[in-house]
Design a protein around this motif. Structure first.
Motif, PDB file in Angstrom:
ATOM      1  N   CYS A  27       0.799  -1.216   0.082  1.00 47.73           N
ATOM      2  CA  CYS A  27       0.231   0.040   0.007  1.00 47.73           C
ATOM      3  C   CYS A  27       0.945   1.326  -0.002  1.00 47.73           C
ATOM      4  O   CYS A  27       0.778   2.214  -0.721  1.00 47.73           O
ATOM      5  N   GLY A  28       1.880   1.261   0.893  1.00 49.45           N
ATOM      6  CA  GLY A  28       2.772   2.336   0.686  1.00 49.45           C
ATOM      7  C   GLY A  28       3.561   2.680  -0.728  1.00 49.45           C
ATOM      8  O   GLY A  28       3.644   3.767  -0.895  1.00 49.45           O
ATOM      9  N   VAL A  29       3.869   1.351  -1.269  1.00 45.06           N
ATOM     10  CA  VAL A  29       4.507   1.756  -2.682  1.00 45.06           C
ATOM     11  C   VAL A  29       3.449   2.285  -3.828  1.00 45.06           C
ATOM     12  O   VAL A  29       3.662   3.212  -4.145  1.00 45.06           O
ATOM     13  N   ALA A  34      -0.045   8.946  -4.829  1.00 42.42           N
ATOM     14  CA  ALA A  34      -1.314   9.355  -4.940  1.00 42.42           C
ATOM     15  C   ALA A  34      -1.379  11.051  -4.928  1.00 42.42           C
ATOM     16  O   ALA A  34      -2.087  11.601  -5.612  1.00 42.42           O
ATOM     17  N   PRO A  35      -0.666  11.723  -4.015  1.00 34.51           N
ATOM     18  CA  PRO A  35      -0.767  13.158  -4.270  1.00 34.51           C
ATOM     19  C   PRO A  35      -0.540  13.650  -5.845  1.00 34.51           C
ATOM     20  O   PRO A  35      -1.008  14.698  -6.006  1.00 34.51           O
ATOM     21  N   ALA A 217      -2.839   2.432   3.997  1.00 32.19           N
ATOM     22  CA  ALA A 217      -3.942   1.607   3.343  1.00 32.19           C
ATOM     23  C   ALA A 217      -4.938   2.634   2.618  1.00 32.19           C
ATOM     24  O   ALA A 217      -5.286   2.480   1.422  1.00 32.19           O
ATOM     25  N   THR A 218      -5.158   3.822   3.162  1.00 30.82           N
ATOM     26  CA  THR A 218      -6.104   4.699   2.492  1.00 30.82           C
ATOM     27  C   THR A 218      -5.462   5.368   1.459  1.00 30.82           C
ATOM     28  O   THR A 218      -6.229   5.883   0.404  1.00 30.82           O
ATOM     29  N   LEU A 219      -4.044   5.592   1.451  1.00 27.61           N
ATOM     30  CA  LEU A 219      -3.471   6.441   0.430  1.00 27.61           C
ATOM     31  C   LEU A 219      -3.612   5.328  -0.792  1.00 27.61           C
ATOM     32  O   LEU A 219      -3.611   5.877  -1.885  1.00 27.61           O
ATOM     33  N   ALA A 220      -3.545   3.985  -0.805  1.00 34.65           N
ATOM     34  CA  ALA A 220      -3.555   3.277  -1.628  1.00 34.65           C
ATOM     35  C   ALA A 220      -4.960   3.184  -2.298  1.00 34.65           C
ATOM     36  O   ALA A 220      -5.166   2.962  -3.529  1.00 34.65           O
ATOM     37  N   LEU A 221      -5.978   3.135  -1.320  1.00 36.23           N
ATOM     38  CA  LEU A 221      -7.247   3.150  -1.924  1.00 36.23           C
ATOM     39  C   LEU A 221      -7.561   4.583  -2.723  1.00 36.23           C
ATOM     40  O   LEU A 221      -8.168   4.590  -3.698  1.00 36.23           O
ATOM     41  N   LEU A 222      -7.090   5.507  -2.226  1.00 32.87           N
ATOM     42  CA  LEU A 222      -7.244   6.943  -2.893  1.00 32.87           C
ATOM     43  C   LEU A 222      -6.416   6.960  -4.432  1.00 32.87           C
ATOM     44  O   LEU A 222      -7.045   7.354  -5.138  1.00 32.87           O
ATOM     45  N   TYR A 310     -15.028   9.328  -0.591  1.00 33.39           N
ATOM     46  CA  TYR A 310     -14.090   8.386  -1.121  1.00 33.39           C
ATOM     47  C   TYR A 310     -12.995   8.097   0.023  1.00 33.39           C
ATOM     48  O   TYR A 310     -12.904   6.950   0.728  1.00 33.39           O
ATOM     49  N   ALA A 311     -12.449   9.205   0.501  1.00 33.12           N
ATOM     50  CA  ALA A 311     -11.308   9.098   1.452  1.00 33.12           C
ATOM     51  C   ALA A 311     -11.868   8.734   3.113  1.00 33.12           C
ATOM     52  O   ALA A 311     -11.295   7.800   3.576  1.00 33.12           O
ATOM     53  N   GLY A 312     -13.150   9.161   3.288  1.00 34.03           N
ATOM     54  CA  GLY A 312     -13.533   9.038   4.533  1.00 34.03           C
ATOM     55  C   GLY A 312     -13.904   7.514   4.656  1.00 34.03           C
ATOM     56  O   GLY A 312     -13.628   6.802   5.862  1.00 34.03           O
ATOM     57  N   VAL A 313     -14.719   6.986   3.834  1.00 32.32           N
ATOM     58  CA  VAL A 313     -14.972   5.433   3.796  1.00 32.32           C
ATOM     59  C   VAL A 313     -13.926   4.648   3.895  1.00 32.32           C
ATOM     60  O   VAL A 313     -13.793   3.717   4.478  1.00 32.32           O
ATOM     61  N   ALA A 314     -12.936   5.011   2.889  1.00 26.24           N
ATOM     62  CA  ALA A 314     -11.464   4.144   2.923  1.00 26.24           C
ATOM     63  C   ALA A 314     -10.782   4.274   3.954  1.00 26.24           C
ATOM     64  O   ALA A 314     -10.578   3.218   4.661  1.00 26.24           O
TER      65      ALA A 314
END
Length: 749
Positions: A27-29, A34-35, A217-222, A310-314
């Protein structure tokens, strides 16, 4: 379900942790990029009339509505030969770019239109242009141009960039810097508070570790979301803040329950299972309420708000999953070592204080139990006073005004902010951000009719000039010939300058007056004031649906959690009161500007409309978070004793310290956003911080016990059909055990 999960985790904790580590790395990779794929717009709907006008202007009129400005200044004046040469060179450089069109400058535009591009003091002048592309491309181009043009030359000529393109770029850059600072402040402070709460360095490190996992995990989902839809850069702020805050919240509750079960004499495996059955169930319901509150943001037709959905649910899903799956595995492995590295022991020796007696402690010994007793003995006066106080604090919200964000959300040191200030004070007829654009799509009428329309528009109060294909009009009179390129085979457009703030109530009234004038064809309205009006209308149209969905979903989830229809209604009322007080405070601070000097923002007399909506959904979910924490232990005691007063007191005694500590930790994380230099992010951070703190103290510590005492056994009432439905659904993980066993004593957190 939770029991099966817990038993699997206790059988294979190392495998679970190894899998979590692999997932975190992946997820980190994946999420690290994402930004770079996020956008900074999304405040208006693509279906709005103003958005259609912007598209028509860009496609058919060579960028006639500029989104990029270069402010060229010199003490020698705009007409100084050196300044003139620099201005012409800048204009030529822009014309040579393939992604820039519609370039105009004071030095190359014929009179009298050129005068509008020179400041009233004569020391500066403008080069305006339109940058092609979507918001991401526009920002990238603005960044390139800043590096190429901005600065001070050897001749003392200053060049600063502004306009929408530069504002988006500056806001994105500032938001990134603010995020780094906020994380740098929040993480160490959170660690200090966790050590104070747990004493043990090992126990304190667990919630932060889970928070880091949730953020990755959230960054990956975003990043995954950006493959399919637009996602706002501002969602990053919530990803880190909420990921850390919610993970700490959930972990705090589970770790506290685990240590309590160890103190009762259970072995680590049994304590882990029991913690997941009870605290894990609470975390699951809490996460569901928060996720549903944030998911409601998706009903709005603005990708700025959709991004927070999206970000909130993730982030909620990631934090809950980590707390229920990863954290118990760590607890099962640590066992009694979760209390290792207790930093309180050396401090006690330093101050020569005795350690508390080991073992469990009765809830009656807790200060929270005594507080609950005092509150419930004076339930009616406490409830009346607090409700009156909250309503009084919320009164300023009755005078709230809303408006679209512009460069004034940035600090005065930002280049685009400085240009914006200059445009408002020195260029009353040339501000491309403020003007209203009217497109007569497919217009084939005569010039006389168009001129008459422009003349009537120029008579509107606060309109200094109107540019049209029939000429330039001032107060009803034609003062100059038509600027080139204002009419072609696709139709024609008019540009209505304004002396007013287009995002203010006065700007909205002026737009209504402009729209009221009969046009010689079908008129479409764009520009700042129209975008502002369209945005407010789009939000207002979906607001009732959003509020209804939040109320309905919260009611259903709390009914499934408690089996009562009274407690969900009480929770909705309490949340509304706390949010009303927070909104009143935000109007007092940010609209009226009472703390502008302290916080370093510019009060413009209105709030960005998306912020109260976002704050409402976030704060509503977080408030329910603490409601679920409290009700979980109150219900557990109620099932064991069916004594409402004792159940409330014991429930508060067992959770008061936990949710108060959680609120302090969440306030640290969210409050770090107050250090932001973008004013609407400051509003969000301060508003959520005040709401969380007030909710965990005044609401849950005082008002909730008072109302539950007044309601008595009615708290647990439900109509017979709903009671049977609740029993049939069977969402009572572990409650049978709670009801069957004798009263427990609570271990210290």
């Amino acid at each position: 379900m939770l029991t099966r999960i817990a038993r699997f985790i206790t059988r294979s904790p190392r495998a679970v942790l190894a899998a979590a580590l692999v997932i975190a790395v992946l997820c980190g990779v994946f999420g690290a990029t994402a930004p770079a794929h996020l956008k900074s717009g999304g405040f208006t709907s693509n279906e709005a009339e103003s958005a259609r006008v912007a598209e028509l202007i860009a496609d058919n009129f060579a960028g006639a509505a500029p989104n990029f400005v270069l402010l060229v200044g010199s003490d020698a004046g705009a007409d100084d030969p050196a300044t003139k040469a620099a201005g012409i060179e800048l204009a030529d450089a822009l014309k040579n770019r393939g992604d820039v069109q519609g370039v105009q400058s004071y030095w190359t535009t014929p009179q009298p239109l050129a005068n509008a591009l020179r400041s009233t003091d004569g020391k500066s002048a403008l080069v305006v242009a339109y940058i092609d592309g979507d918001e991401t491309q526009v920002q990238k181009t603005a960044s390139e141009l800043e590096g190429q043009f901005a600065g001070v030359s050897n001749d003392g000529i200053t060049v600063r960039q502004g306009g929408i393109a530069a504002i988006y770029h500056d806001v994105t850059e500032q938001t990134t810097r603010d995020l780094t600072l906020a994380e740098g402040v929040a993480v160490p402070l959170s660690m200090i508070v966790l050590v104070l709460v747990f004493g043990s360095l090992v126990a304190a490190a667990l919630p932060l570790t889970i928070g880091v996992f949730a953020i990755l995990a959230t960054l990956a989902l975003l990043r995954l979301c950006t493959l399919f839809t637009d996602v706002s850069i501002y969602a990053l702020n919530m990803t880190t803040a909420m990921g850390l805050a919610l993970a700490i919240d959930s972990s705090l509750f589970i770790v506290s329950r685990f240590r309590e079960e160890l103190a009762r004499g259970l072995d680590p495996a049994a304590a882990t299972i029991r913690s997941v059955q009870t605290a894990g169930r609470t975390v699951l319901f809490s996460a569901l309420t928060v996720a549903l509150s944030l998911a409601v943001l998706s009903v709005f037709d603005l990708y700025f708000l959709k991004s927070f959905a999206y970000a909130g649910v993730a982030v909620v899903a990631a934090a809950a999953a980590a707390s229920i799956l990863v954290l118990p595995a760590a607890l099962a492995l640590l066992g009694h070592r979760v209390n290792s590295l207790d930093l309180r022991a050396p401090l006690r020796r330093l101050f020569r204080r005795d350690a508390p007696a080991p073992g469990p402690h009765a809830p009656e010994d807790s200060g929270w139990y005594r507080l609950a007793g005092v509150v419930m003995r004076h339930a009616a006066p406490v409830a009346i006073v607090i409700i009156a106080l909250l309503l009084a604090l919320g009164a300023p919200f009755l005078s709230v005004q809303f408006g679209y964000p512009d460069d004034r959300v940035l600090p005065e040191t930002a280049s685009s902010r400085q240009v914006g200030d200059a445009m408002r004070t020195q260029f009353p007829q040339a501000d491309p951000v403020a003007s209203t654009t009217i497109v007569l799509d497919g217009y084939r009428g005569d010039t006389a009719a168009l001129g008459g329309y422009a003349a009537e528009l120029s008579k509107v109060e606060g309109v200094p000039a109107v540019l049209s294909a029939a000429g330039v009009y001032v107060t009803g009179a034609r003062v100059a010939p038509a600027p080139p390129g204002m009419s072609n085979d696709t139709g024609t457009y008019l540009s209505v300058a304004t002396k007013l703030d287009p995002f203010s109530p006065a700007g909205d009234r002026q737009l209504n007056a402009i729209r009221a004038i009969p046009a010689p064809g079908e008129a479409l309205f764009g520009g700042a004031a129209a975008a502002n009006a369209d945005s407010l209308q789009a939000l207002a149209a979906r607001l009732p649906l959003a509020a209804a969905l939040i109320a309905l979903t919260t009611f259903i989830v709390l009914f499934l959690f408690t089996g009562s229809v009274v407690l969900p209604i009480k929770a909705l009322v309490l949340n509304t009161l706390s949010l009303a007080a927070a909104f009143g405070a935000m109007v007092w601070v940010f609209q009226e500007g009472h703390l502008s000097g302290l916080l370093g923002f510019t009060a413009v007399g209105y709030l960005v409309p998306t912020m109260p909506i976002l704050m409402f959904c976030l704060a509503f979910g977080l408030s329910m978070d603490y409601e679920v924490f409290l009700l979980s232990r109150v219900r557990e005691e109620w099932l064991a004793t069916h004594d409402n007063t004792r159940a409330v007191a014991v429930g508060l005694a067992r959770t008061g310290r936990i949710f108060t500590a959680a609120a302090v930790l969440m306030a640290i994380v969210l409050g770090a956003l107050v250090t932001a230099k973008v004013s609407f992010m400051q509003l969000l951070g301060l508003g959520l911080t005040l709401t969380v703190l007030a909710d965990a103290t005044i609401i849950r510590g005082l008002l909730a016990p008072a109302l539950m005492r007044l309601l008595g056994p009615l708290n647990w009432w439900a109509p017979a059909p709903l009671a049977r439905l609740h029993a049939k659904i069977g969402l009572t993980e572990g409650e049978e055990d709670a009801a069957a066993r004798p009263l427990e004593t609570a271990g210290r957190a």
